[in-house]
Scaffold this motif. Structure first.
Motif: not given
Length: 109
Positions: A12-35
């Motif tokens: 369960v903890l591994a699933g939560i961590v993997a989900g958090a990593v995916l959400v974080t990566a997708s949140a910053f993916h679109g704005s990487a060029g702007i940064q």
């Protein structure tokens, strides 16, 4: 009385961590060029050095007696309103840079 079922937290903890990593990566993916574009325009100062002993300071000062070495750093703690104003300004700048990048992309191709 003992229960026969055992709940395992590891998967369960591994699933939560993997989900958090995916959400974080997708949140910053679109704005990487702007940064990256904004980071190219903002100069960065890096200060590297070791703390001198009193003897080293005296020896350094004696080598250059006509030159006064003075560095003054001043700062103040920002209020919540000032922090929010800076965040708003940063967001406006990122939006402006994104619009400029989109226009440049349209002109180029």
């Amino acid at each position: 009385m003992k229960t026969s079922s055992k709940f395992q937290f590891g998967p369960v903890l591994a699933g939560i961590v993997a989900g958090a990593v995916l959400v974080t990566a997708s949140a910053f993916h679109g704005s990487a060029g702007i940064q990256t574009a904004a980071a190219e325009q903002i100069p960065t100062v890096t200060i590297v050095g070791k703390r001198m002993t009193a003897e080293e300071k005296l020896a350094y000062d004696m080598q250059q007696p006509d030159y006064v070495h003075t560095v003054v750093l001043t700062a103040k703690r920002l209020t919540a309103e000032e922090k929010q104003a800076m965040a708003d300004e940063d967001q406006r700048m990122q939006q402006l840079l994104a619009k400029r990048a989109a226009r440049s992309a349209q002109k180029a191709g």
